[in-house]
Design an enzyme around this catalytic site. Structure first.
Site, PDB file in Angstrom:
ATOM      1  N   PRO A 184       0.818  -1.214   0.000  1.00  0.00           N
ATOM      2  CA  PRO A 184       0.000   0.000   0.000  1.00  0.00           C
ATOM      3  C   PRO A 184       0.855   1.269   0.000  1.00  0.00           C
ATOM      4  CG  PRO A 184      -0.800  -1.583   1.623  1.00  0.00           C
ATOM      5  CD  PRO A 184       0.529  -2.075   1.156  1.00  0.00           C
ATOM      6  N   GLU A 185       0.661   2.097  -0.996  1.00  0.00           N
ATOM      7  CA  GLU A 185       1.272   3.417  -1.052  1.00  0.00           C
ATOM      8  C   GLU A 185       0.151   4.402  -1.357  1.00  0.00           C
ATOM      9  OE1 GLU A 185       5.108   3.845  -2.653  1.00  0.00           O
ATOM     10  OE2 GLU A 185       5.630   1.731  -2.439  1.00  0.00           O
ATOM     11  N   LYS A 210      -1.432   8.058   3.307  1.00  0.00           N
ATOM     12  CA  LYS A 210      -1.679   6.620   3.431  1.00  0.00           C
ATOM     13  C   LYS A 210      -2.785   6.315   4.437  1.00  0.00           C
ATOM     14  CE  LYS A 210       3.081   5.345   2.316  1.00  0.00           C
ATOM     15  NZ  LYS A 210       4.206   4.476   2.704  1.00  0.00           N
ATOM     16  N   ARG A 230      14.295  -0.391   5.889  1.00  0.00           N
ATOM     17  CA  ARG A 230      13.483  -0.679   4.707  1.00  0.00           C
ATOM     18  C   ARG A 230      14.406  -1.085   3.562  1.00  0.00           C
ATOM     19  NH1 ARG A 230       8.567   2.091   5.062  1.00  0.00           N
ATOM     20  NH2 ARG A 230       7.956   0.944   3.197  1.00  0.00           N
TER      21      ARG A 230
END
Length: 266
Positions: free
Chosen positions: A2-3, A51, A252
């Site tokens: 999800p972005e 988001k 990340r």
């Protein structure tokens, strides 16, 4: 993953299915909301903010959710069998006479007064897909900490809202700079081009089923570097590299091409 474009698409589906309809089913499966009943209230709108998803209902209430890495909202016809994961992963069910929205694996789900939404989204920078988009402010935010690596700065939702790990990698590649390059060392005009490209790509992808940053290339070549470790760069042929990079809160994964993206490396 999800972005901002994924969240915009989810909000659009939820708004189309629920807005203007009265809830006949309300099942919020998190302990602090277990006794909340929203049935009988009209859904006013579903709005994305970076988001975050804000589902506003009659009575001045907002159901706030965030997908993070694994969450999703699915919409089904009322009576249709749910398909999105096992029942124990369901965190929310909102149903009307025609549609049922089911939230799976939602790491954030809370009910707040609509007047208090700023408490959960007020820290965000300009929303790449929102009505408040301000490219100049986004550029200024990115450059506010000149020593910060580009990858970290792009992921910081306080700078601009909507970029996740995929876009972080793709934007750095398109700009031909290392994700570890301090933003203060970016060449003239590069920050503005990065921000403009981010806005263009999210806008192009918000209604697509498959995210694509390689418009114009051959079918199947959807991303330049993300997820392509060891495979040849589409631009120079060098193998794509992969390493961990901090986003300020956690490590990340980052993909980049050492041949096309000069600058610092881990």
């Amino acid at each position: 993953m999800p972005e901002g474009d994924t969240v915009w698409s989810a909000a659009h589906r939820l708004h189309t299915a629920l807005a203007g309809q009265v809830l006949t089913v309300s099942d919020l499966r998190v302990p602090r909301l277990a006794t909340v009943d929203l049935t009988g209230r009209e859904v006013l709108d579903v709005t994305p903010r970076g988001k975050h998803l804000l589902t506003r209902v009659e009575g001045g209430l907002t159901l706030h959710s965030h997908l993070r890495m694994e969450g999703s909202w699915r919409v089904f016809r009322t009576g249709e069998r749910f398909r999105g994961g096992p029942d124990f992963e369901i965190r929310a069910i909102l149903g009307t006479g025609e549609h049922t929205a089911v939230g799976y694996r939602l790491p954030v789900l809370e009910l707040l007064r609509t007047a208090e939404e700023e408490r959960v989204v007020g820290h965000l920078g300009p929303d790449l897909l929102g009505p408040d988009w301000d490219a100049g402010k986004a550029v200024a935010n990115l450059l506010s900490d000149p020593g910060r690596p580009l990858g970290e700065a792009l992921l910081d939702q306080r700078n601009l809202a909507g970029i996740g790990n995929v876009y972080k990698c793709e934007l750095a590649f398109l700009a031909r700079v290392s994700p570890w390059l301090p933003v203060g060392d970016l060449g003239d005009g590069i920050p503005a081009r990065l921000v403009a490209t981010a806005h263009r790509l999210l806008d192009l992808n918000k209604a697509r089923p498959d995210r694509t940053t390689t418009t114009g290339r051959r079918p199947g070549e959807r991303l330049y570097v993300y997820g392509r470790r060891g495979r040849p760069c589409f631009r120079c042929g060098a193998p794509v590299s992969k390493a961990e990079q901090s986003d300020g809160a956690s490590e990340r994964v980052t993909y980049w091409c050492r041949g096309c993206q000069p600058g610092p490396t881990p």
